[in-house]
Design a protein around this motif. Structure first.
Motif, PDB file in Angstrom:
ATOM      1  N   HIS A 102     -17.070  36.388  -0.348  1.00  0.00           N
ATOM      2  CA  HIS A 102     -16.338  36.745   0.711  1.00  0.00           C
ATOM      3  C   HIS A 102     -17.166  36.389   2.306  1.00  0.00           C
ATOM      4  CE1 HIS A 102     -13.645  38.763  -1.928  1.00  0.00           C
ATOM      5  NE2 HIS A 102     -14.792  39.691  -2.291  1.00  0.00           N
ATOM      6  N   ASP A 103     -17.644  37.395   2.645  1.00  0.00           N
ATOM      7  CA  ASP A 103     -18.604  37.250   4.063  1.00  0.00           C
ATOM      8  C   ASP A 103     -19.822  36.237   3.767  1.00  0.00           C
ATOM      9  OD1 ASP A 103     -17.202  38.945   5.402  1.00  0.00           O
ATOM     10  OD2 ASP A 103     -18.527  40.585   5.157  1.00  0.00           O
ATOM     11  N   ARG A 143     -31.193  37.610  10.914  1.00  0.00           N
ATOM     12  CA  ARG A 143     -30.324  38.182  10.011  1.00  0.00           C
ATOM     13  C   ARG A 143     -30.403  39.462   9.217  1.00  0.00           C
ATOM     14  NH1 ARG A 143     -27.131  34.684  11.772  1.00  0.00           N
ATOM     15  NH2 ARG A 143     -25.613  35.122   9.986  1.00  0.00           N
ATOM     16  N   HIS A 144     -30.149  40.254   9.979  1.00  0.00           N
ATOM     17  CA  HIS A 144     -30.456  41.725   9.639  1.00  0.00           C
ATOM     18  C   HIS A 144     -29.875  42.368   8.490  1.00  0.00           C
ATOM     19  CE1 HIS A 144     -27.283  43.404  12.901  1.00  0.00           C
ATOM     20  NE2 HIS A 144     -26.807  42.224  11.880  1.00  0.00           N
ATOM     21  N   HIS A 145     -28.647  42.110   8.127  1.00  0.00           N
ATOM     22  CA  HIS A 145     -28.105  42.615   6.946  1.00  0.00           C
ATOM     23  C   HIS A 145     -28.518  42.321   5.685  1.00  0.00           C
ATOM     24  CE1 HIS A 145     -25.232  44.204   9.681  1.00  0.00           C
ATOM     25  NE2 HIS A 145     -24.472  43.019  10.040  1.00  0.00           N
ATOM     26  N   GLY A 153     -23.072  40.665   4.869  1.00  0.00           N
ATOM     27  CA  GLY A 153     -22.534  40.329   6.043  1.00  0.00           C
ATOM     28  C   GLY A 153     -23.169  39.065   7.066  1.00  0.00           C
ATOM     29  N   PHE A 154     -22.983  38.018   6.319  1.00  0.00           N
ATOM     30  CA  PHE A 154     -23.118  36.711   6.884  1.00  0.00           C
ATOM     31  C   PHE A 154     -24.605  36.363   6.803  1.00  0.00           C
ATOM     32  CE2 PHE A 154     -19.725  37.559  10.296  1.00  0.00           C
ATOM     33  CZ  PHE A 154     -18.624  37.423   9.441  1.00  0.00           C
ATOM     34  N   CYS A 155     -25.372  37.289   6.160  1.00  0.00           N
ATOM     35  CA  CYS A 155     -26.868  37.140   5.985  1.00  0.00           C
ATOM     36  C   CYS A 155     -27.516  36.675   4.914  1.00  0.00           C
ATOM     37  CB  CYS A 155     -27.500  38.336   6.640  1.00  0.00           C
ATOM     38  SG  CYS A 155     -27.276  38.822   8.320  1.00  0.00           S
ATOM     39  N   ASP A 180     -27.529  43.656  18.481  1.00  0.00           N
ATOM     40  CA  ASP A 180     -26.459  43.265  17.693  1.00  0.00           C
ATOM     41  C   ASP A 180     -25.463  44.509  17.735  1.00  0.00           C
ATOM     42  OD1 ASP A 180     -25.849  40.534  15.818  1.00  0.00           O
ATOM     43  OD2 ASP A 180     -24.736  42.587  15.201  1.00  0.00           O
ATOM     44  N   HIS A 182     -23.693  45.160  15.549  1.00  0.00           N
ATOM     45  CA  HIS A 182     -23.575  45.757  14.170  1.00  0.00           C
ATOM     46  C   HIS A 182     -24.965  46.377  13.777  1.00  0.00           C
ATOM     47  CE1 HIS A 182     -20.537  42.382  13.805  1.00  0.00           C
ATOM     48  NE2 HIS A 182     -19.834  43.499  12.991  1.00  0.00           N
ATOM     49  N   TYR A 210     -18.048  47.392  10.312  1.00  0.00           N
ATOM     50  CA  TYR A 210     -18.979  46.866   9.220  1.00  0.00           C
ATOM     51  C   TYR A 210     -20.356  47.167  10.044  1.00  0.00           C
ATOM     52  CZ  TYR A 210     -22.023  44.003   5.970  1.00  0.00           C
ATOM     53  OH  TYR A 210     -22.741  43.521   5.413  1.00  0.00           O
ATOM     54  N   ASP A 267     -22.612  39.291  19.881  1.00  0.00           N
ATOM     55  CA  ASP A 267     -21.356  39.714  19.291  1.00  0.00           C
ATOM     56  C   ASP A 267     -20.840  40.904  20.184  1.00  0.00           C
ATOM     57  OD1 ASP A 267     -23.381  41.231  17.976  1.00  0.00           O
ATOM     58  OD2 ASP A 267     -22.507  40.591  15.871  1.00  0.00           O
ATOM     59  N   LEU A 274     -15.393  39.481  16.815  1.00  0.00           N
ATOM     60  CA  LEU A 274     -15.744  40.462  16.041  1.00  0.00           C
ATOM     61  C   LEU A 274     -16.183  41.788  16.610  1.00  0.00           C
ATOM     62  CD1 LEU A 274     -15.547  38.432  13.707  1.00  0.00           C
ATOM     63  CD2 LEU A 274     -17.663  39.344  12.969  1.00  0.00           C
ATOM     64  N   GLY A 303     -28.821  36.412  16.045  1.00  0.00           N
ATOM     65  CA  GLY A 303     -27.878  37.363  15.271  1.00  0.00           C
ATOM     66  C   GLY A 303     -26.468  37.065  15.576  1.00  0.00           C
ATOM     67  N   GLY A 304     -25.575  37.952  15.758  1.00  0.00           N
ATOM     68  CA  GLY A 304     -24.023  37.775  15.515  1.00  0.00           C
ATOM     69  C   GLY A 304     -24.005  37.002  17.102  1.00  0.00           C
ATOM     70  N   TYR A 306     -19.839  35.307  17.776  1.00  0.00           N
ATOM     71  CA  TYR A 306     -18.706  34.523  17.031  1.00  0.00           C
ATOM     72  C   TYR A 306     -17.830  33.573  18.074  1.00  0.00           C
ATOM     73  CZ  TYR A 306     -21.097  37.232  13.640  1.00  0.00           C
ATOM     74  OH  TYR A 306     -22.020  37.610  13.094  1.00  0.00           O
TER      75      TYR A 306
HETATM   76  C1  TV7 Z   1     -25.282  39.535  12.043  1.00  0.00           C
HETATM   77  N1  TV7 Z   1     -16.277  41.173   9.778  1.00  0.00           N
HETATM   78  C2  TV7 Z   1     -23.148  39.987  10.899  1.00  0.00           C
HETATM   79  C3  TV7 Z   1     -21.664  40.668  10.847  1.00  0.00           C
HETATM   80  C4  TV7 Z   1     -21.077  40.917   9.656  1.00  0.00           C
HETATM   81  C5  TV7 Z   1     -19.938  41.200   9.654  1.00  0.00           C
HETATM   82  C6  TV7 Z   1     -16.781  41.140   8.614  1.00  0.00           C
HETATM   83  C7  TV7 Z   1     -15.470  39.627   8.641  1.00  0.00           C
HETATM   84  C8  TV7 Z   1     -14.842  38.291   8.555  1.00  0.00           C
HETATM   85  C9  TV7 Z   1     -15.339  37.580   7.096  1.00  0.00           C
HETATM   86  C10 TV7 Z   1     -14.492  36.409   6.883  1.00  0.00           C
HETATM   87  C11 TV7 Z   1     -13.417  36.189   7.614  1.00  0.00           C
HETATM   88  C12 TV7 Z   1     -13.852  37.721   9.071  1.00  0.00           C
HETATM   89  C13 TV7 Z   1     -12.746  37.546  11.122  1.00  0.00           C
HETATM   90  C14 TV7 Z   1     -15.458  40.318   9.647  1.00  0.00           C
HETATM   91  C15 TV7 Z   1     -15.868  44.792   4.241  1.00  0.00           C
HETATM   92  C16 TV7 Z   1     -15.153  43.324   4.390  1.00  0.00           C
HETATM   93  C17 TV7 Z   1     -14.116  42.756   5.353  1.00  0.00           C
HETATM   94  C18 TV7 Z   1     -13.885  39.310   3.777  1.00  0.00           C
HETATM   95  C19 TV7 Z   1     -12.589  38.737   4.291  1.00  0.00           C
HETATM   96  N2  TV7 Z   1     -13.163  36.721   8.871  1.00  0.00           N
HETATM   97  C20 TV7 Z   1     -24.019  40.172  11.971  1.00  0.00           C
HETATM   98  C21 TV7 Z   1     -19.071  41.536   8.356  1.00  0.00           C
HETATM   99  C22 TV7 Z   1     -17.895  42.101   8.009  1.00  0.00           C
HETATM  100  C23 TV7 Z   1     -14.678  35.819   5.517  1.00  0.00           C
HETATM  101  N3  TV7 Z   1     -17.623  42.332   6.788  1.00  0.00           N
HETATM  102  O1  TV7 Z   1     -24.310  41.555  12.290  1.00  0.00           O
HETATM  103  C24 TV7 Z   1     -14.125  34.845   5.032  1.00  0.00           C
HETATM  104  O2  TV7 Z   1     -13.453  38.316  10.407  1.00  0.00           O
HETATM  105  O3  TV7 Z   1     -16.155  43.748   7.199  1.00  0.00           O
HETATM  106  C25 TV7 Z   1     -16.673  43.274   6.304  1.00  0.00           C
HETATM  107  C26 TV7 Z   1     -16.301  43.553   4.768  1.00  0.00           C
HETATM  108  C27 TV7 Z   1     -14.974  42.925   3.003  1.00  0.00           C
HETATM  109  C28 TV7 Z   1     -15.087  41.264   2.996  1.00  0.00           C
HETATM  110  N4  TV7 Z   1     -13.777  40.881   3.834  1.00  0.00           N
HETATM  111  C29 TV7 Z   1     -14.131  41.464   5.139  1.00  0.00           C
HETATM  112  O4  TV7 Z   1     -23.349  39.934  13.463  1.00  0.00           O
HETATM  113  C30 TV7 Z   1     -25.382  37.990  11.869  1.00  0.00           C
HETATM  114  N5  TV7 Z   1     -16.223  40.028   8.051  1.00  0.00           N
HETATM  115  C31 TV7 Z   1     -12.924  34.928   7.399  1.00  0.00           C
HETATM  116  C32 TV7 Z   1     -13.128  34.185   6.024  1.00  0.00           C
END
Ligand code: TV7
Ligand code: CA
Ligand code: ZN
Length: 379
Positions: A102-103, A143-145, A153-155, A180, A182, A210, A267, A274, A303-304, A306
């Motif tokens: 996923h992320d 990359r704090h996560h 979380g993208f990290c 950040d 988050h 998140y 972010d 986001l 960090g973030g 987007y």
């Molecule tokens: C540091 N938000 C990182 C911040 C990490 C945020 C999340 C997405 C996201 C993922 C995608 C995507 C997205 C438009 C947004 C519970 C879930 C929901 C995956 C679909 N578009 C920092 C992480 C956060 C992946 N994750 O702090 C693929 O947004 O909310 C969640 C987790 C489960 C997994 N799904 C999302 O800024 C650098 N993700 C599109 C494609």
């Protein structure tokens, strides 16, 4: 070492190479952002100034990565691309175990990326340890996560934890400040049992946002020097500036850190896809000025962020601020000039996109929360 900071001009290192930017540009959550950031900073002429030294990134060794990460996870990251070329796709159970779904799905160059992002922040820490620079900028870090044995979380790897551990060789107390939007959960977790590293995160906190931790209420024996500042949507420049003066400044004065790591995810900027905040570039500038005024050895990480053009604008502005230079509000003509349409200006406005839900009464609750968490923090 003697760390005196009587200079007027800080000695600034900037960690970057073209190849590294290309590597970071494959990060699925921030496609091409790294190239945009460094290209704009270069277009402004900042990389050619004498008071900035561009340093090429380096790889972290397996041994260095394993100071925090598990050997299994490190080996997996390094070998996954080659293994998939030979054996085909990795089974989903293994990917889920390492959080590489996923992320954080696997991308081209992930093994090299992991080594370089960690190596670069380690290098930044070494420069401060050896008193070679006063401020080191690494916009691709932060990359704090990332966890010990998994991505989140993208990290992919936690360059921040590794960097702070390296700083601990020289500096008795390290402050980690996370702007950040988050919660800086991974860094907090790594240092939750020590009072030598104060981790402070400001973040949006709401149901479903998140990662869901950092309420500021989990004050327990485990958290010795952990301060969370949970905030609501629409945070604006004035509110953040006041929070910084009223809460962060006294906290930092009593902790008296010997070095500082600033995670400057952008972010929280108005319009971020986001984020939930309403900050302007100038708002991050305010925070950076306040941090620099402490005159402590400083690592500045990204960090973030987007919206790549907005992130590039803010990191260009912040880099100019570190150097004490004013740069034009007009984006200079360069290869990627079109990305800054329609205004071609450096500004990202915070004006009135959404109301600031951090009301006076909510902020007084936050003040109480922070006071309870800060209890007993002293150098
Ligand atoms: C540091 N938000 C990182 C911040 C990490 C945020 C999340 C997405 C996201 C993922 C995608 C995507 C997205 C438009 C947004 C519970 C879930 C929901 C995956 C679909 N578009 C920092 C992480 C956060 C992946 N994750 O702090 C693929 O947004 O909310 C969640 C987790 C489960 C997994 N799904 C999302 O800024 C650098 N993700 C599109 C494609
Ligand atoms: Ca944060
Ligand atoms: Zn973020």
């Amino acid at each position: 070492h003697a760390h005196t900071h009587a200079h007027t001009h800080a000695r600034v290192a900037y960690i970057y190479s073209k190849d590294y930017a290309a590597l970071c540009s494959h990060l699925p959550s921030n496609l091409n952002r790294s190239k945009a950031v460094h290209t704009l900073i270069d277009a402004y002429g900042l990389l050619r100034l004498r008071d900035l030294t561009v340093i090429a990134p380096r790889r972290a060794t397996v041994k260095e990565l394993c100071r925090y990460h598990s050997r299994d996870y490190v080996e997996f990251l390094r070998q996954v691309e080659e293994k998939e070329r030979v054996d085909g796709p990795t089974d989903s159970h293994t990917l889920e175990e390492y959080g590489l779904v996923h992320d954080c799905s696997i991308f081209e160059g992930i093994g090299d990326y992991a080594e370089f992002v960690a190596g670069s922040t380690l290098q930044a820490a070494t420069f401060l340890n050896e008193n070679e620079f006063d401020i080191v900028i690494h916009w691709d870090g932060g990359r704090h996560h990332a966890g010990k044995d998994m991505a989140a979380g993208f990290c992919i790897v936690n360059d921040i934890v590794l960097g702070i551990m390296e700083l601990q060789k020289t500096f008795d107390r390290v402050l980690y400040l996370d702007l950040d939007v988050h919660h800086g959960d991974g860094v907090e977790k790594a240092f939750q049992f020590t009072d030598k590293v104060l981790t402070v995160s400001l973040h949006h906190f709401a149901e479903g946002f998140y990662p869901g931790t950092g309420s500021g209420k989990d004050v327990s024996a485990r958290s010795k020097a952990v301060v969370n500042v949970p905030l609501r949507s629409g945070l604006c420049r004035k509110t953040l500036s006041n929070l910084f003066d009223d809460l962060i400044e006294p906290l930092v004065a009593s902790f008296n850190p010997k070095a500082v790591v600033l995670q400057c995810g952008v972010d929280g900027m108005a319009g971020d896809p986001l984020g939930k905040w309403n900050l302007s570039i100038a708002s991050y500038g305010d925070c950076l000025q306040k941090v620099m005024a402490w005159k402590k050895p400083l690592i500045i990480l990204g960090g973030g962020g987007y919206n790549s053009a907005a992130a590039a604008r803010s990191y260009a502005y912040l880099t100019s601020q570190v150097l004490g230079r004013d740069i034009s509000d007009e984006i200079p003509e360069h290869d990627q000039f079109e990305d800054y349409a329609p205004d071609f200006l450096l500004k990202v406005e915070d004006a009135g996109r959404q109301p600031d839900e951090n009301t006076e009464s909510y902020l007084s609750q936050v003040r109480d929360l922070v006071a309870r968490q800060s209890d007993g923090i002293a150098s």
